[in-house]
Design a protein around this motif. Structure first.
Motif, PDB file in Angstrom:
ATOM      1  N   SER A 198       0.913  -1.087   0.078  1.00 55.81           N
ATOM      2  CA  SER A 198       0.160  -0.054   0.141  1.00 55.81           C
ATOM      3  C   SER A 198       0.843   1.102   0.176  1.00 55.81           C
ATOM      4  O   SER A 198       1.879   1.298   0.828  1.00 55.81           O
ATOM      5  CB  SER A 198      -1.060  -0.111   1.200  1.00 55.81           C
ATOM      6  N   VAL A 199       0.478   2.236  -0.741  1.00 52.14           N
ATOM      7  CA  VAL A 199       1.079   3.614  -0.797  1.00 52.14           C
ATOM      8  C   VAL A 199       0.231   4.451   0.196  1.00 52.14           C
ATOM      9  O   VAL A 199      -0.590   4.832  -0.324  1.00 52.14           O
ATOM     10  CB  VAL A 199       1.306   4.117  -2.197  1.00 52.14           C
ATOM     11  N   ALA A 200       0.734   5.001   1.197  1.00 53.44           N
ATOM     12  CA  ALA A 200       0.002   5.928   1.966  1.00 53.44           C
ATOM     13  C   ALA A 200       0.955   7.187   2.215  1.00 53.44           C
ATOM     14  O   ALA A 200       1.972   7.382   2.210  1.00 53.44           O
ATOM     15  CB  ALA A 200       0.121   5.083   3.450  1.00 53.44           C
ATOM     16  N   SER A 201      -0.152   8.126   2.264  1.00 53.53           N
ATOM     17  CA  SER A 201      -1.660   8.265   2.225  1.00 53.53           C
ATOM     18  C   SER A 201      -2.168   9.546   1.592  1.00 53.53           C
ATOM     19  O   SER A 201      -0.991  10.697   1.296  1.00 53.53           O
ATOM     20  CB  SER A 201      -2.084   8.354   3.689  1.00 53.53           C
ATOM     21  N   ASP A 202      -3.272   9.682   1.155  1.00 45.48           N
ATOM     22  CA  ASP A 202      -3.735  11.048   0.620  1.00 45.48           C
ATOM     23  C   ASP A 202      -3.368  12.217   1.340  1.00 45.48           C
ATOM     24  O   ASP A 202      -3.068  13.144   0.932  1.00 45.48           O
ATOM     25  CB  ASP A 202      -5.184  10.914   0.147  1.00 45.48           C
ATOM     26  N   LEU A 203      -3.579  12.053   2.676  1.00 48.69           N
ATOM     27  CA  LEU A 203      -3.469  13.374   3.650  1.00 48.69           C
ATOM     28  C   LEU A 203      -1.854  13.654   3.574  1.00 48.69           C
ATOM     29  O   LEU A 203      -1.494  15.020   3.486  1.00 48.69           O
ATOM     30  CB  LEU A 203      -3.709  12.960   5.144  1.00 48.69           C
ATOM     31  N   VAL A 204      -0.937  12.893   3.600  1.00 48.58           N
ATOM     32  CA  VAL A 204       0.317  13.184   3.606  1.00 48.58           C
ATOM     33  C   VAL A 204       0.700  13.552   2.114  1.00 48.58           C
ATOM     34  O   VAL A 204       1.421  14.633   2.086  1.00 48.58           O
ATOM     35  CB  VAL A 204       1.227  11.745   4.208  1.00 48.58           C
ATOM     36  N   HIS A 205       0.421  12.924   0.981  1.00 47.55           N
ATOM     37  CA  HIS A 205       0.746  13.460  -0.124  1.00 47.55           C
ATOM     38  C   HIS A 205       0.192  14.700  -0.437  1.00 47.55           C
ATOM     39  O   HIS A 205       0.868  15.455  -1.279  1.00 47.55           O
ATOM     40  CB  HIS A 205       0.245  12.356  -1.081  1.00 47.55           C
ATOM     41  N   ILE A 206      -1.100  15.260  -0.173  1.00 45.01           N
ATOM     42  CA  ILE A 206      -1.495  16.403  -0.465  1.00 45.01           C
ATOM     43  C   ILE A 206      -0.766  17.602   0.302  1.00 45.01           C
ATOM     44  O   ILE A 206      -0.568  18.583  -0.464  1.00 45.01           O
ATOM     45  CB  ILE A 206      -3.207  16.465  -0.167  1.00 45.01           C
ATOM     46  N   GLU A 207      -0.313  17.233   1.411  1.00 42.04           N
ATOM     47  CA  GLU A 207       0.603  18.091   1.944  1.00 42.04           C
ATOM     48  C   GLU A 207       1.730  18.231   1.179  1.00 42.04           C
ATOM     49  O   GLU A 207       2.504  19.590   1.336  1.00 42.04           O
ATOM     50  CB  GLU A 207       0.882  17.659   3.516  1.00 42.04           C
ATOM     51  N   GLN A 208       2.403  17.291   1.024  1.00 44.48           N
ATOM     52  CA  GLN A 208       3.745  17.083   0.309  1.00 44.48           C
ATOM     53  C   GLN A 208       3.590  18.054  -0.984  1.00 44.48           C
ATOM     54  O   GLN A 208       4.368  18.807  -1.286  1.00 44.48           O
ATOM     55  CB  GLN A 208       4.081  15.670  -0.158  1.00 44.48           C
ATOM     56  N   ALA A 209       2.488  17.949  -1.797  1.00 42.64           N
ATOM     57  CA  ALA A 209       2.199  18.633  -3.141  1.00 42.64           C
ATOM     58  C   ALA A 209       2.072  20.022  -2.961  1.00 42.64           C
ATOM     59  O   ALA A 209       2.556  20.771  -3.426  1.00 42.64           O
ATOM     60  CB  ALA A 209       1.002  17.785  -3.726  1.00 42.64           C
ATOM     61  N   VAL A 215      -6.883  17.872  -7.938  1.00 46.08           N
ATOM     62  CA  VAL A 215      -5.955  17.602  -9.020  1.00 46.08           C
ATOM     63  C   VAL A 215      -4.723  17.113  -8.335  1.00 46.08           C
ATOM     64  O   VAL A 215      -4.109  15.947  -8.885  1.00 46.08           O
ATOM     65  CB  VAL A 215      -5.896  18.727  -9.936  1.00 46.08           C
ATOM     66  N   HIS A 216      -4.026  17.637  -7.646  1.00 45.10           N
ATOM     67  CA  HIS A 216      -2.796  17.220  -7.114  1.00 45.10           C
ATOM     68  C   HIS A 216      -2.850  16.019  -6.280  1.00 45.10           C
ATOM     69  O   HIS A 216      -1.906  15.035  -6.397  1.00 45.10           O
ATOM     70  CB  HIS A 216      -2.355  18.405  -6.118  1.00 45.10           C
ATOM     71  N   ILE A 217      -3.984  15.686  -5.695  1.00 47.28           N
ATOM     72  CA  ILE A 217      -3.898  14.234  -5.189  1.00 47.28           C
ATOM     73  C   ILE A 217      -4.044  13.266  -6.131  1.00 47.28           C
ATOM     74  O   ILE A 217      -3.446  12.124  -5.918  1.00 47.28           O
ATOM     75  CB  ILE A 217      -4.870  14.164  -3.886  1.00 47.28           C
ATOM     76  N   GLU A 218      -4.789  13.337  -7.204  1.00 49.05           N
ATOM     77  CA  GLU A 218      -4.757  12.383  -8.311  1.00 49.05           C
ATOM     78  C   GLU A 218      -3.654  12.159  -8.916  1.00 49.05           C
ATOM     79  O   GLU A 218      -2.795  11.095  -9.389  1.00 49.05           O
ATOM     80  CB  GLU A 218      -5.821  12.692  -9.259  1.00 49.05           C
ATOM     81  N   GLN A 219      -2.799  13.340  -8.986  1.00 50.23           N
ATOM     82  CA  GLN A 219      -1.395  13.471 -10.050  1.00 50.23           C
ATOM     83  C   GLN A 219      -0.259  12.451  -8.638  1.00 50.23           C
ATOM     84  O   GLN A 219       0.438  11.821  -9.391  1.00 50.23           O
ATOM     85  CB  GLN A 219      -1.101  15.016 -10.044  1.00 50.23           C
ATOM     86  N   GLY A 243     -15.629  24.036 -15.080  1.00 51.82           N
ATOM     87  CA  GLY A 243     -15.162  23.254 -13.683  1.00 51.82           C
ATOM     88  C   GLY A 243     -16.063  22.173 -13.444  1.00 51.82           C
ATOM     89  O   GLY A 243     -16.530  21.942 -12.332  1.00 51.82           O
ATOM     90  N   PRO A 244     -15.677  21.165 -14.473  1.00 55.52           N
ATOM     91  CA  PRO A 244     -16.648  20.059 -14.240  1.00 55.52           C
ATOM     92  C   PRO A 244     -16.063  19.035 -13.375  1.00 55.52           C
ATOM     93  O   PRO A 244     -15.667  17.890 -13.667  1.00 55.52           O
ATOM     94  CB  PRO A 244     -16.653  19.416 -15.617  1.00 55.52           C
ATOM     95  N   MET A 245     -16.074  19.406 -11.939  1.00 53.17           N
ATOM     96  CA  MET A 245     -15.569  18.741 -11.202  1.00 53.17           C
ATOM     97  C   MET A 245     -15.650  17.250 -11.008  1.00 53.17           C
ATOM     98  O   MET A 245     -14.363  16.503 -10.729  1.00 53.17           O
ATOM     99  CB  MET A 245     -16.085  19.250  -9.487  1.00 53.17           C
ATOM    100  N   ARG A 246     -16.775  16.516 -11.192  1.00 46.78           N
ATOM    101  CA  ARG A 246     -17.060  15.328 -11.278  1.00 46.78           C
ATOM    102  C   ARG A 246     -17.448  14.948 -12.566  1.00 46.78           C
ATOM    103  O   ARG A 246     -17.098  13.787 -13.106  1.00 46.78           O
ATOM    104  CB  ARG A 246     -18.199  14.909 -10.154  1.00 46.78           C
TER     105      ARG A 246
END
Ligand SMILES: [Mg+2]
Ligand SMILES: [Mg+2]
Ligand SMILES: [Mg+2]
Ligand SMILES: [Mg+2]
Ligand SMILES: [Mg+2]
Ligand SMILES: [Mg+2]
Lengths: 262, 262, 262, 262, 262, 262
Positions: free
Chosen positions: A237-248, B243-247, F126-129
């Protein structure tokens, strides 16, 4: 293995067969993002109900979002090893659970019993959302659901051979932060216990092999996931959305503030 | 400018004074992540109520999370140019609003009126959460709140000089996706209209300068934010968490699947 | 004691040192009001997850609101004495837990184990929100978190000396409604058992003193909190938002209907 | 007037007949507390969707809580003078609306039209929750719903006679914070404009009397409600739960910290 | 029996006295629909927290909706046999609980203890919403609350006589899906084990009669409820809103697509 | 017409081409039930944001649930004819909107403009979904989205020919409750105005035919939908989940209480 179906329905079978299984770890209650993540190619998306924000409402929303993309299997790291929480994750449509803090073979047997209907286990019938996609017959449902238990305590490490040998356990899964504390680390990444930690990892991997089940590992990024795959783990597993968004966010700020021409 | 306070309280003053102002753009209802993002050093975090998931409940949660970090100012791109929506964002504690789809000077005057208490405007009094931090006197509150209007339609572009000249408007803010469609693009990134688009951007920047107000730009990443800063924009947003979390998820998967040694 | 930091970070240290610690008790899911309450000067605000409306979502919102004011420590009266619920409160950023219905030393040991990381206890690592403010090192986190157990049953009262002596317990906390029923009251305020109840209170206070830990008391208003402080309790909660708002509404109605000149 | 039914069903009739009508003002999304408040004896409980936290979800929960007590009528101060928002409040079961920021007779006519079904007005039919209790026939529903408009701007004050004369308006309602700013106050409680404010209040009251409709006033506590009743207002709201809970918390803290014997 | 009050307050007394008690089973978090269902004449509406979507927030909303109609008693099928979950349902105002997966007399004793205040049981005092309507004295509350335990496992079936004999148990309640799996069914409706299943049903009914308590049955529709009533069960639930709405949608589609004249 | 794709992507094309299009009408915020309903074979499921409970959060959850089944198109009856509300529904992934209370050709033009990107209309990008499934190019998105306007007022009825002739309107849709009141009914089902109502229905149908667009009708059940299909309407909705679940509960109760043998 040619008869294993592709797609979410064959997820547990592929996992058991030792296919490479790469997942993304979601701790946020953010179904719209989970829907996007679920479409980028992971084998599974695991929703964290132990340390994350995934209550029942969030679980249903996220499972629905994953199913709307149709390619990844939804898994849940459950709150704790209790039949209600395991059952609730499965009723919502999870195709696998990761059960934290499993210390003994008795704990592992309880986890299995909560995942399987009678006569194998004691799961209570009421597949509120799962009935649309998993099974639907009890025995089919049992077959389509993976049960992984986390080895992350001193006691669990001591008992890992017995735990791995419990019938119905599909894999052991290493929680490295807790495991590092368990082997004496003063922080969840304390390098002073690298040797003890690495030995523990080898012990778990070896126990899985002896028992003929798979081994999983919780990774902070894709590169470390690649290393664990290379080392013999098949579930990463690659973790996690919370950490990755802060990194981004941090990375983009650095880019924005970088002097022109630098 | 030495008397402009640092921290969120001085945000609008710094923005008006033309200080470099870098923000992060949040479309998800994900207060825990917003709390983390708010702490990495951005001048503002903007919550998107037009195209994002930021309803009132989410707005309050996110503003509280931003305030809990204490370093960034909360802004809101409001649903539409209506006094209720602008007032609700401000009552929640926003230190600035970005008003979409402003086409005329009349639209801009309405936006200003919704941001300012009498006698300047017609904002209704009830700073339910804002009262703890912004102002609290009406005139102080007016001074601490930035009002930016989006130039993103053909009509808005034609009228940008008049819009920028409306008293109380603190800046014009380019929405590049809509603006590219407005100048004839067949998609929001259509390179076929690069020339028209670039001319439009220069028109907006020039109108801002003539009116003595700032110009803002909506960017997909930090590098493009740096370029817009270099070009004379002083308010740049980096969009978006979704967008960034998807990236990030996509990137980690590629790393995980990369053959060892490659 | 001069080295105890002021503010939320020093809360547990001050509590353990026997400083007067006054808290407000919140049962409603009402983060906006909690944010205001958290700013009036209480040492802590305690969120009630046992009898109140504080589910995980509410807990995160309320903890964020408390942190946005920056002066009070957030505490949680947890659902029950289970490691998941205690861990979830702590992961959300609580600086202390109040564990209900503790009957035996074994119960108390379990509460401590859930609050402390290895090697002291068995708390699982994943300080999702707490990591920003508490600790962050495990041992520091342990030091910054207070563990209080409620004495409110006949069995707990019998075992209070053993409970208070459990290493890691920072205080015993009296739940007077349950305790009055436990000593034979026919209602939660039955005056017929005043003598038994007062004896029970003295027993608890004495057990705390013998064990060198603090004693806490759950009060319906500030005046009774003052009396309990005078009697030797150092941790007093004033409960609750739900009751007080009803009292306020009732009082204002009486004022509104009072004949002029009366 | 003997035929006016008691209880919520007769609320609008009693209000129109000039009976003393005392309400409590709720800005928080806190249905449990609203249920308690609704039982202490107020004639109405008004939910604030303009400056408060009452979105649709909260509105339905609060209206249900009010109905569960069965004694008070639910009212809503709507987001703004728009048929959708007024209709949504009424569909949820409100027995009256308070429409903010009404500046002209045209505004008032729009408010009435949104409250009444054809042929009187243009309310759209779909009494999703209201159908169980209000009406149910359109004409009955119209009769059971009170329409109050707020006089709180300079323009509204100038036009108050025309506004009050609009057929279907049941009352004018003073918003004192906005009105004080409108008459030149520098804050919502600025005593420097007391004379202008008091004159404005008299103007509104007189316009109501001339038009044969009632006058309402928004009060911060019961004592001021009593004074406004004595002055001829028949509809008085005591505001608000958010402020009162903060006051209660503050008062209890002072009591708790008061030295013994003082 | 003439002294049993009608309406929700007498629900438990009527149930214990063996009156016919017909309920509707709600699994969705849909308070508006629950409010309507609660008004059609059922004796109780049971909210399913085990397999349904009824978390605490949903529970409070649904209980409030039921109380707003005023005719049906609210029940809860709790998450699991744990004092916190049982207590939370009762604090929300439930007049009865249905406890799943009760296997032994010890389980049944735990369920009773969680439902009753001392000295009978160990329910913790804090009737947050219930205090308005149930009891309010502890002994009265105990009397007004029904405790039913589900017989739905092989072990529970073996021990049903002992379970039924536990003091304080008001009834045994058959969960037919789980029970059918327990007696060897390969699906929850497997006709191959009809004989075993029917024998199990008779065993449960007989145990109830011997113990002088009532027997309940979970039914998919009204017709089967009528059959179970005729067979001696006095408590029958018709399940569920989720299934019935799908059936209704399916039926209306067939009607819409039916060729004219057919 | 052979090139119209089956499945949700071809929904608007099939609707425009006059194919029989049968939908189910959802007013409840109940994504789990909506997911089931979406799988029984309807061409569309329409979420009611005007009179129903579908706020943005509910809209996203329901659209995701519909997409998870993959067979029905999601539509939204929007709150009102405002570009923000129409845009928000489309950004969430709706493949069509039903716009209430359209009175004039100008209203209809505004509805079209809100549904279409420039240069046709003024929809903001902005077609978010929606971006995952509709379009994604602006012109493709425009083509895949149906715009229906409701004829349900006296003014709309007078102007129906002009409304139907507005370019971009795909259909007119009758709201029979409001329309019956508009033609003089004293209730939404008043038979006294049957003649006027039937004439109005014919007028609408005829206007649609003259304009070459489709006509839709809001029906209470499948049988009436069949009748409207036979009469020339090609778009029929069966409403609603809230009413049908109450009917089902009522019916099952009658069955349960029916004497045996009757
Ligand atoms: Mg762990
Ligand atoms: Mg834009
Ligand atoms: Mg207690
Ligand atoms: Mg006002
Ligand atoms: Mg069962
Ligand atoms: Mg209509």
């Amino acid at each position: 293995m040619s008869e294993i179906s592709t797609g979410p329905a064959g997820f547990a079978a592929r996992l058991r067969a030792g296919h490479r299984t790469v997942g993304y770890w979601v701790v946020c209650d953010n179904a719209l993002a989970t829907e996007r993540i679920a479409g980028v190619g992971y084998d599974y998306v695991c929703l964290d109900a132990q340390h994350g924000l995934v209550d029942h409402r969030a679980l249903l929303a996220a499972m629905t979002a994953i199913d709307a993309r149709g390619t990844a299997a939804g898994m849940v790291r459950v709150q704790a090893n209790h039949p209600f929480w395991i059952g609730q994750a499965l009723d919502a449509g999870a195709r696998g659970v990761i059960v934290p803090m499993v210390d003994t073979a008795t704990d592992a047997e309880a986890a299995v019993a909560a995942c399987r209907y009678p006569p194998v286990g004691q799961r209570s019938y009421g597949p509120m959302r799962a009935g649309l996609r998993v099974g639907p017959k009890p025995a089919e449902s049992d077959a389509e659901i993976a049960c992984l238990v986390m080895i992350e305590t001193a006691e669990g490490l001591r008992n890992v051979a017995e735990i791995a040998a419990v019938p119905g356990i599909d894999g052991v899964y290493i929680g490295p932060s807790d495991l590092r504390l368990a082997v004496g680390g003063s922080t969840s990444t304390d390098p002073a216990v690298d040797a003890e930690f690495d030995a523990a990892v080898r012990t778990v991997l070896s126990a899985a092999r002896s028992a003929g089940i798979v081994a999983g590992y919780h990774c902070p990024d894709g590169a470390s996931a690649a290393r664990r795959l290379a080392a013999g783990f098949t579930v990463v597993s690659v973790a996690s959305d919370l950490v990755h968004i802060e990194q981004a966010a941090r990375g983009h700020l650095a880019d924005a503030l970088r002097p022109p021409g630098s």
